[in-house]
Design a protein around this motif. Structure first.
Motif, PDB file in Angstrom:
ATOM      1  N   SER A   1      59.621 -42.776  58.186  1.00 37.59           N
ATOM      2  CA  SER A   1      59.533 -42.573  59.630  1.00 37.59           C
ATOM      3  C   SER A   1      58.193 -41.917  59.967  1.00 37.59           C
ATOM      4  N   PRO A   2      57.697 -42.093  61.189  1.00 48.75           N
ATOM      5  CA  PRO A   2      56.451 -41.396  61.573  1.00 48.75           C
ATOM      6  C   PRO A   2      56.568 -39.884  61.406  1.00 48.75           C
TER       7      PRO A   2
ATOM      8  N   CYS B   1      64.449 -44.571  58.558  1.00 47.63           N
ATOM      9  CA  CYS B   1      64.177 -44.472  59.998  1.00 47.63           C
ATOM     10  C   CYS B   1      64.561 -43.099  60.543  1.00 47.63           C
TER      11      CYS B   1
ATOM     12  N   LEU C   1      58.571 -51.901  61.687  1.00 51.12           N
ATOM     13  CA  LEU C   1      57.165 -51.512  61.693  1.00 51.12           C
ATOM     14  C   LEU C   1      56.530 -51.793  63.055  1.00 51.12           C
TER      15      LEU C   1
ATOM     16  N   GLU D   1      57.995 -51.914  65.912  1.00 50.48           N
ATOM     17  CA  GLU D   1      58.562 -51.013  66.916  1.00 50.48           C
ATOM     18  C   GLU D   1      58.180 -49.559  66.679  1.00 50.48           C
ATOM     19  N   GLY D   2      57.567 -49.251  65.541  1.00 50.26           N
ATOM     20  CA  GLY D   2      57.181 -47.876  65.251  1.00 50.26           C
ATOM     21  C   GLY D   2      58.292 -47.023  64.684  1.00 50.26           C
ATOM     22  N   ARG D   3      59.424 -47.626  64.377  1.00 49.23           N
ATOM     23  CA  ARG D   3      60.511 -46.852  63.769  1.00 49.23           C
ATOM     24  C   ARG D   3      60.179 -46.504  62.330  1.00 49.23           C
TER      25      ARG D   3
ATOM     26  N   VAL E   1      56.753 -46.555  59.390  1.00 46.25           N
ATOM     27  CA  VAL E   1      55.317 -46.699  59.186  1.00 46.25           C
ATOM     28  C   VAL E   1      55.068 -46.838  57.692  1.00 46.25           C
TER      29      VAL E   1
END
Length: 320
Positions: A175-176, A240, A257, A259-261, A263
């Motif tokens: 996750s980010p 996530c 990836l 959607e940014g859920r 990275v």
């Protein structure tokens, strides 16, 4: 096909239809009820047919109708022709009514790629119903149950035609938030001390963290114990949620990836020798299957490859 052989030789179809109905019922009244017209309309059309042919088709008695010899002859011919037409129409309807197709996928491909896109297919083709059949044990286990599918392998499945849709690679994802909290995990060596999320699977050849590190020349013996799940879907969900780092497969992680859920904390990648294929049973060629295949292929034309080019190794293990 040219129609010149019968144009001008056949009476009007409406007259033949009314004659056939009246001859079958031997009643203008019941024929009119069947056809939804007036008794006078049936009588007029039959009379016009008789005038056109120059013969009497009915014997008109005080208590009803009877057919003349010519009337019997014409009725037999019309019934045979109408039966043949009806049979052909039914055959066409049966072919075109094959609007239910069975599609095979692994649970991961169904969960992370296909299901979210099916609404688009069903909107575009509302008359085609899809039966989705999923497995966690390889496409071979469901091949005899489906007509078309998304499969992972070397492209060779007995009785199926396969089209390459995506090469396969494996890379770390998280996750980010987890990446931001652990900025040091930007190389494989650093991952050895990270919280790793893994799929617990006893099947021979299943690709996991030990194999991934080994392919990159990193000693997996120094890897910290991982948190294990019995489902790849749970592994990616945990990633996530910021619980650690998971192995992500191309295609399966595309949406997360984008959607940014998830990275990619590093570019390190293991290129797999197996790939993702669109497969179709060799003897199935319905229009519904063709439309589904065209729709799937269009998804890959429209969607860019999200992988970071960094080929470092090849391995032939299975994806979930």
């Amino acid at each position: 096909m040219s129609s010149s052989g019968y144009v001008g030789r056949l009476p009007r179809m409406s007259r033949l239809r009314m004659f056939e109905s009246a001859a079958r019922h031997l009643s203008f009244t019941r024929s009119a009820q069947e056809l939804g017209v007036t008794q006078a309309a049936v009588s007029q059309q039959v009379r016009a047919l008789e005038v056109e042919l120059g013969i009497a088709l009915f014997e008109r008695h005080h208590r009803g109708l009877g057919l003349t010899q010519e009337g019997h002859q014409l009725l037999r011919s019309i019934v045979m022709a109408f039966d043949q037409i009806a049979g052909t129409v039914e055959e066409i309807r049966q072919v075109n009514s094959h609007t239910r197709i069975s599609v095979g996928v692994t649970f991961s491909m169904g969960t992370f790629w296909l299901v979210s896109r099916l609404a688009d297919f069903q909107k575009s083709f509302p008359d085609i119903a899809v039966d989705l059949i999923a497995t966690d044990e390889g496409f071979e286990r469901i091949a005899d149950q489906v007509e078309v599918g998304l499969a992972y392998g070397d492209g060779a499945w007995s009785g199926y035609d396969a089209t390459l849709i995506r090469t396969s690679s494996v890379f770390p994802v998280c996750s980010p938030r987890y990446r931001d909290e652990n900025p040091q995990i930007d190389n494989p060596e650093a991952l050895l001390q990270a919280r790793l999320l893994a799929t617990e699977d006893a099947r021979h050849g299943r690709f996991g963290w030990a194999q991934w590190f080994s392919e990159l020349g990193v000693d997996a013996g120094r890897m910290k114990p991982s948190t294990r799940f019995n489902s790849h879907s749970l592994v990616l969900q945990a990633a996530c949620d910021g619980q650690g780092v998971a192995l992500g497969w191309s295609l399966l992680t595309d949406d997360m990836l984008a959607e940014g859920r998830l990275v990619r904390p590093m570019a390190a990648t293991v290129e797999m020798s197996k790939s993702f294929y669109l497969v179709r049973r060799a003897n199935r060629n319905s229009s519904a299957i063709a439309l589904f295949i065209d729709w799937v292929m269009a998804q890959f034309v429209a969607s860019p490859d999200l992988e970071i080019p960094s080929p470092t190794s090849e391995h032939g293990a299975e994806a979930d």
